[in-house]
Each structure stands twice: as structure tokens, then as C-alpha cells.
Design an enzyme around this catalytic site. Structure first.
Site, PDB file in Angstrom:
ATOM      1  N   LYS A   1      27.192 -37.992  56.049  1.00  0.00           N
ATOM      2  CA  LYS A   1      28.552 -38.152  55.504  1.00  0.00           C
ATOM      3  C   LYS A   1      28.458 -37.882  54.000  1.00  0.00           C
ATOM      4  O   LYS A   1      28.330 -38.801  53.187  1.00  0.00           O
ATOM      5  CB  LYS A   1      29.103 -39.543  55.793  1.00  0.00           C
TER       6      LYS A   1
ATOM      7  N   GLU B   1      34.093 -30.612  65.825  1.00  0.00           N
ATOM      8  CA  GLU B   1      34.916 -31.569  65.087  1.00  0.00           C
ATOM      9  C   GLU B   1      35.779 -30.833  64.078  1.00  0.00           C
ATOM     10  O   GLU B   1      35.607 -29.638  63.844  1.00  0.00           O
ATOM     11  CB  GLU B   1      34.051 -32.608  64.375  1.00  0.00           C
TER      12      GLU B   1
ATOM     13  N   ARG C   1      24.727 -46.036  59.150  1.00  0.00           N
ATOM     14  CA  ARG C   1      24.959 -44.597  58.998  1.00  0.00           C
ATOM     15  C   ARG C   1      24.710 -44.149  57.561  1.00  0.00           C
ATOM     16  O   ARG C   1      24.200 -43.057  57.310  1.00  0.00           O
ATOM     17  CB  ARG C   1      26.375 -44.234  59.444  1.00  0.00           C
TER      18      ARG C   1
END
Length: 352
Positions: free
Chosen positions: A196, A230, A94
């Protein structure tokens, strides 16, 4: 009123155990970190350096154009004293994806894997006993000193990994969260949800702070146009009987490693997992049912129950409004794998 979670860290130091003063999650660090630099189109050898300072030019790309991404994973001590990393490969993959989407220099996954293992071996003896763990924070930042490159990537970067021993997130007892449903705003730009990056978290800070002040909410569940997505720092799941409902993966939100782990365990336990889009209307209708549960998933807390939704100035209980048994069972099942108490049949653990 803002709720601050306080934890106690049990810190093993080679041949003795001592207790650190109570500290907020992620505020205690190991004195060293590991780093590697990219410049002149190549990566340097990694080196272990002090973690309390960082040399960076004031014109560094990261400070002006937010060229930064990070990961969060944990290492756990088992009963026999051995230490294992949890799902390191998934976090590295990721981070490679985040780096690519931010146009940061690419890095080989094995390089970061070696860096994480090397710094963990230095401090393996200081990994707390369960329910504590060693929190691991790989970080990648653009370092080129060039304040005229707003539309161009950084040609140099720094990749480093911090370690932070953490205690039991639920030391004060598990309490159900209050979550505001926000249909007008969104956590971040839709095409950046998979990254992220600190910028995505920063963009959610102001609305979350406002929700805490006005509604005493712990988090905001962003639902742009009624689409349940989210929160500012965690993925969301709805549990209705034997079914888990959560948004299908797309570019608008972070593809959580803990989310994936929980869904995998749920399938192992015979639950139905539905990854699909669903609306605020459906969410509130299902929440009104007595056996319904909702939870937020993430590395820090694993799975945290949601007891109340706030929508259009009204409050709606989720089921009983208290932490439910399925949330607790899923969290414990994951913890048991992490702590070496259950079989690691998915190959998620890497021994240090």
C-alpha cells in the site's frame, strides 16, 4: 465530467456539537498527530506534535525514491458514546508487510498499536456519530538524506499517524459507478501489488484521468491480459445470485481489509464465496444477467455499486445498471458491526 463526492462532517467537541462546512473526504485534520523516528538502529519514543508541518530534508529518500507506505482505517462512535477501532490489527500487519517489501526499517506492531490508541484517545470526543467516523492514516516514510541511494534502502524513517473526521460517504445518495475495463495496462508492477504505497496509486492516476475525460468513467478496472484484478483505489467483487466471485489473493493486487471483511460476512450470510481468477469475457457474460451486481470495496466507501462497464468503446449494464440489494445488504451488515448494532463475533473492534 469528473464526479466529486462532498460530505458533511458532524464534529463533536467535548460538550457541544457543531457542523463543519462541507468538505471533501480526507481534507479536514485534527490539529495534532503522533510520530516516532527510527535512527541509529533504534526507534524513539512516540510524541504528539502539530499535524500541519513536517520537518524533512530536501534530499530525503522518500522524496526521490518513493520509500513510503500507508494504511487507512476507521474508528466509530457507538450509541453509548464509546469509540471503537475497526480491524486495527489487520491494518498494522499489512503495514508491516508493506514496510518490509519497501525495505523500510521494521517496527513492532504493538508500538504502532499504542501510537494509534494514544492519538485516538486525545481526540475520541471528536469522533463523528455514524454514518461518520474518524479516518486514521498511519504513514511510514524513509527520511535518510542520501540522493545517491537509488539502489539502497533508507537507514532512517518516520512513522506517524494522522486523524481526519469524515462524514457520510453516501450523503448525496448511492449511485452506481461507471468503470472502464482496461486489458492492456496494469495498476502497478506485478510484484508490488501487495504494497500500500503512494507510488502504486500515482501510477494509476494518468489512465484514470484519461478514462474520465474520454468515457466519463469513475474508475478503471485493471484486467491485464484479460485477468480481472482491481481498480486504481479499490478491490473488485462480482455478485451473481448467491455467489461472490473475486480474484484469488496473489502479489499483483492489494489484499484489502474491507474485501476480507465483506467476504467473511458473505459466508456468514450463507453466500458462496469463490476466490479465483476470472476473465473479462466471463465478467461481461455474467454482468448481462438480470440479477448480477458488481461492487468496489475499500475503507472510505465500504462497498460501492458498479452499474456500467465500458469495454472496447461499448457500454454494458451490470444487471439493472442500478445499485443492487445484495451490495446494500453486505454494506449494511458491515456498518452494523462497525457501529455496534450487530454482534462483533469475529473480534474486529478494539475499544479506545
Amino acid at each position: 465530467m469528473v464526479k466529486w463526492r462532498v460530505i458533511v462532517i458532524q464534529w463533536r467537541k467535548i460538550d457541544h456539537t457543531r457542523e463543519i462546512k462541507m468538505a471533501a473526504f480526507g481534507t479536514v485534520f485534527m490539529p495534532q498527530m503522533i510520530q516516532a523516528r527510527f535512527s541509529d538502529n533504534k526507534w524513539s519514543e512516540s510524541s504528539i506534535v502539530p499535524s500541519d508541518k513536517l520537518e524533512l530534508h530536501a534530499g530525503a529518500h522518500v522524496l526521490h525514491y518513493s520509500s513510503t507506505c500507508f494504511e487507512g482505517l476507521k474508528a466509530f462512535r457507538h450509541e453509548d458514546g464509546s469509540v471503537y477501532l475497526f480491524r486495527m490489527d489487520a491494518n498494522i500487519a499489512r503495514m508491516q508487510q508493506s514496510s518490509a517489501l519497501l525495505s523500510l526499517p521494521s517496527f513492532d506492531g504493538d508500538m504502532l498499536k499504542t501510537m494509534i490508541i494514544d492519538i485516538m484517545r486525545e481526540y475520541a470526543d471528536e469522533t463523528p456519530l455514524p454514518p461518520g467516523s474518524m479516518y486514521i492514516r498511519p504513514t511510514h516514510i524513509g527520511t535518510e538524506a542520501a540522493i545517491g541511494k537509488a539502489a539502497a534502502p533508507s537507514m532512517s524513517s518516520l512513522l506517524y499517524t494522522l486523524l481526519s473526521p469524515v462524514g457520510d460517504y453516501f450523503a448525496g445518495g448511492a449511485t452506481a459507478l461507471r468503470v472502464l475495463l482496461e486489458e492492456d495496462g496494469m495498476r502497478c508492477a506485478p510484484h508490488m501489488g501487495m504494497v500500500k504505497s503512494g507510488g502504486n496509486y500515482a501510477s494509476a492516476l494518468a489512465p484514470i484521468s484519461a478514462a474520465r475525460t474520454k468515457y466519463q468513467a469513475d474508475q478503471i478496472l485493471f484486467c491485464p491480459g484479460g485477468d480481472v484484478q482491481e481498480t486504481g483505489a479499490a478491490n473488485f467483487i462480482l455478485i451473481d445470485g448467491n455467489e461472490i466471485i473475486t480474484k484469488a489473493l496473489d502479489s499483483t493486487f492489494l489484499h484489502g481489509v474491507t474485501r476480507n471483511s465483506i467476504l467473511t460476512i458473505a459466508k456468514d450470510l450463507g453466500m458462496t464465496v469463490s476466490e479465483r481468477n476470472f476473465s473479462v469475457t466471463e465478467l461481461l457474460e455474467r454482468a448481462a444477467k438480470p440479477g448480477t451486481e458488481a461492487a468496489l470495496s475499500g475503507t472510505a466507501a465500504v462497498l460501492t455499486a458498479v452499474g456500467t462497464f465500458i469495454h472496447n468503446d461499448k457500454e454494458y449494464k451490470v444487471g439493472t445498471g442500478e445499485p443492487g440489494p445484495t451490495t446494500a445488504r453486505l454494506r449494511q451488515a458491515l456498518n452494523d458491526i462497525q457501529w455496534g448494532k450487530s454482534e462483533d463475533k469475529h473480534g474486529w473492534l478494539t475499544k479506545i
